[in-house]
Design a protein around this motif. Structure first.
Motif, short mmCIF file in Angstrom:
data_model
loop_
_atom_site.label_atom_id
_atom_site.label_comp_id
_atom_site.label_asym_id
_atom_site.label_seq_id
_atom_site.Cartn_x
_atom_site.Cartn_y
_atom_site.Cartn_z
N THR A 19 -1.86 7.33 7.38
CA THR A 19 -3.14 7.51 7.81
C THR A 19 -4.37 6.87 7.07
OG1 THR A 19 -3.73 10.02 6.75
CG2 THR A 19 -2.04 9.43 9.03
N LYS A 34 1.21 4.49 -2.55
CA LYS A 34 1.46 5.77 -1.68
C LYS A 34 2.79 6.45 -2.29
CE LYS A 34 -1.28 4.69 1.94
NZ LYS A 34 -1.43 4.56 3.61
N THR A 89 0.82 -1.09 0.02
CA THR A 89 -0.16 -0.14 0.69
C THR A 89 0.92 1.44 -0.19
OG1 THR A 89 -1.35 -1.43 2.09
CG2 THR A 89 -1.97 1.68 0.78
N1 LIG Z 1 -5.99 1.85 8.27
C1 LIG Z 1 -4.87 1.62 7.22
N2 LIG Z 1 -4.97 0.40 7.25
C2 LIG Z 1 -2.68 0.51 6.33
C3 LIG Z 1 -2.63 1.36 6.23
N3 LIG Z 1 -1.64 0.83 5.18
C4 LIG Z 1 -1.78 -0.18 4.99
N4 LIG Z 1 -2.80 -1.04 5.23
C5 LIG Z 1 -3.50 -1.97 5.48
O1 LIG Z 1 -2.93 -2.93 5.91
C6 LIG Z 1 -3.12 -4.42 4.96
C7 LIG Z 1 -1.97 -4.91 4.80
O2 LIG Z 1 -1.24 -3.94 3.32
P1 LIG Z 1 0.42 -4.18 2.74
O3 LIG Z 1 0.57 -3.16 1.66
O4 LIG Z 1 -0.62 -5.56 1.40
O5 LIG Z 1 0.87 -4.77 3.76
P2 LIG Z 1 2.39 -5.79 3.17
O6 LIG Z 1 2.72 -4.83 4.14
O7 LIG Z 1 2.82 -5.45 1.26
O8 LIG Z 1 2.03 -6.41 2.90
P3 LIG Z 1 2.93 -8.33 2.80
O9 LIG Z 1 2.88 -7.75 1.25
O10 LIG Z 1 2.11 -9.74 2.64
O11 LIG Z 1 4.02 -8.76 3.48
C8 LIG Z 1 -3.94 -4.04 4.22
O12 LIG Z 1 -5.37 -3.99 4.36
C9 LIG Z 1 -3.61 -2.12 3.37
O13 LIG Z 1 -5.37 -1.37 3.01
C10 LIG Z 1 -2.73 2.94 7.04
O14 LIG Z 1 -1.82 3.87 7.10
N5 LIG Z 1 -3.81 2.62 7.38
#
Ligand SMILES: Nc1nc2c(ncn2[C@@H]2O[C@H](COP(=O)(O)OP(=O)(O)OP(=O)(O)O)[C@@H](O)[C@H]2O)c(=O)[nH]1
Ligand SMILES: [Mg+2]
Length: 433
Positions: free
Chosen positions: A264, A114, A110
């Motif tokens: 956020t 961003k 994510t």
């Molecule tokens: N509320 C909120 N949710 C977030 C934020 N950043 C990420 N998420 C959520 O956290 C979850 C995991 O996010 P990812 O971006 O898939 O995490 P990752 O680190 O890439 O995960 P892996 O690739 O499996 O290690 C998702 O449901 C996102 O929507 C944030 O700043 N706020």
């Protein structure tokens, strides 16, 4: 609003509404801060240090003229909290390669989207490289997050380093964000992979993505990654949904690893360059705090701004600062009213700006430094880009520019007369805003 903010606002209210700041009120208020910080998982030792420093400063420092002891106490609390969180990050808008790493589910993917969007909004071309061969559909996840940013990856390749090298051969963009796979901890495999990705990409920035909900244990994780890989900063995600984000931020700052951005929300625009002052003032309640800060330290800054404005150097950056510093255009109106020369900001302009404040902020976040400094550069093509980047209609961008021009015209007219200006400066220097 999260608990940290709730607690800090309660504290501000308690102090503001107290008749005087006697010993009892002071201790009760400090207890309030302590409870709030500990519930946000800030280390007990840090909380103790902060309380002692507050008591000490209040005892030994002289309350500046023009403010009450209560206001001084709130200001000191604000300053101490800001200091706990470390330095402000002003990301340089220039070409760079950014490598993201971290354990499972912290928000790397994510955040990759961003960041790419963040720089795109600032006028730099950007792309994302997905080296995650572990999570099924990692590439798809990125493509869904970003419509207007190219994503490079290879679903059929299992070697992350190979994917990276191939993608780097593609036509370069100004900003490249590299997303990597997570593991349940910083184990050998993860370490080995990130080291190889780092070597192959030679990134300008290596950011550890941490989730705010781990609270003060962030320190340990940050230090481990720092020693193993070498970091240039941290991105703290889920600050909107975690009760322990405050503790996590403080812990990283204490570990000496700067927090560069905070996440956020789940949406692609939910990323902010980390600014402790802005962060704390939001938590404490911008409106309440603003009056007090304006009275003291910011008075000088605003005076400098005012001198520039009167010299004809009023640009969108100054306009933006005004918006940032005040939750309404009250102080700008005050400046204009104070000129007392029949040049008033039309009331509806002020009201309109108040209404549009948040939109304007988002729009200006999508402008480049150059545009903020020389708004006259912003013609149709740039308006289109800014509108797209900010997700706000073109009309709104135009309205902002028009309002800026109207205000500038007024200042210019006024600035033309040196005598009047000198008089005003004298008056201005004597009168607190
Ligand atoms: N509320 C909120 N949710 C977030 C934020 N950043 C990420 N998420 C959520 O956290 C979850 C995991 O996010 P990812 O971006 O898939 O995490 P990752 O680190 O890439 O995960 P892996 O690739 O499996 O290690 C998702 O449901 C996102 O929507 C944030 O700043 N706020
Ligand atoms: Mg991921």
């Amino acid at each position: 609003m999260n608990k940290l903010s709730e607690g800090l606002r309660k504290f501000v209210n308690r102090v503001s509404s107290a008749r005087t700041l006697d010993k009892d009120t002071l201790e009760k208020s400090i207890k309030e801060i302590q409870r709030t910080l500990i519930s946000a998982d800030v280390d007990v030792k840090i909380v103790q240090e902060l309380s002692n420093s507050l008591r000490d400063e209040l005892k030994h420092e002289k309350v500046p003229k023009g403010i009450s002891k209560k206001e001084y106490f709130i200001k000191k609390t604000y300053e101490n909290l800001t200091e706990l969180l470390g330095e402000k990050n002003e990301p340089k808008v220039k070409p760079k390669k950014i490598l993201l790493c971290g354990i499972y589910g912290t928000g790397k993917t994510t955040t990759a989207a961003k960041i790419a969007k963040f720089y795109l909004k600032k006028g730099l071309s950007s792309r994302i490289i997905c080296t995650d061969t572990y999570r099924p559909a990692a590439l798809e996840q990125l493509r869904q997050l970003t419509e207007d940013i190219p994503v490079c990856g290879d679903e059929n390749e299992e070697n992350a380093e190979k994917i990276l090298k191939n993608c780097l051969k593609e036509p370069e963009k100004e900003v490249t964000v590299i997303d990597s796979a997570g593991r349940d901890s910083l184990n050998e495999k993860l370490l080995d992979e990130i080291k190889r990705l780092k070597k192959a990409s030679e990134p300008d920035e290596t950011y550890l993505v941490l989730s705010g909900d781990i609270g003060k244990t962030a320190k340990k994780q940050a230090q481990e990654f720092q020693e193993a890989i070498g970091l240039t900063g941290i991105i703290m995600t889920k600050m909107d949904s975690s009760a322990k984000g405050g503790g996590a931020l403080t812990a990283c700052s204490k570990a000496g690893i700067p927090v560069k951005f905070i996440g956020t929300g789940e949406k692609i625009d939910d990323l902010q360059a980390f600014d402790p002052e802005r962060f704390v003032s939001r938590l404490m309640g911008f409106g309440d705090l603003q009056g007090i800060l304006e009275k003291v330290s910011e008075q000088e800054i605003e005076k400098e701004d005012m001198e520039d404005i009167l010299k004809g150097e009023f640009n969108l950056k100054k306009f933006y600062k005004q918006l940032e510093q005040t939750s309404n255009l009250g102080s700008l109106k005050k400046i204009v009213d104070m000129m007392g020369l029949g040049m008033k900001l039309p009331d509806d302009a002020v009201e309109e700006t108040e209404e549009n404040l948040e939109d304007y902020r988002v729009i200006m976040d999508s402008m480049t430094e150059e545009e903020l400094e020389s708004p006259k550069l912003i013609k149709e093509e740039r308006i289109n880009r800014i509108s797209k980047g900010s997700g706000k209609p073109k009309e709104k961008v135009k309205r902002l520019l028009k309002q800026y021009r109207t205000t500038k015209k007024m200042f210019d007219k006024f600035g033309g007369s040196k005598k009047k200006m000198g008089k005003l400066m004298k008056k201005f220097k004597k009168t607190p805003l």
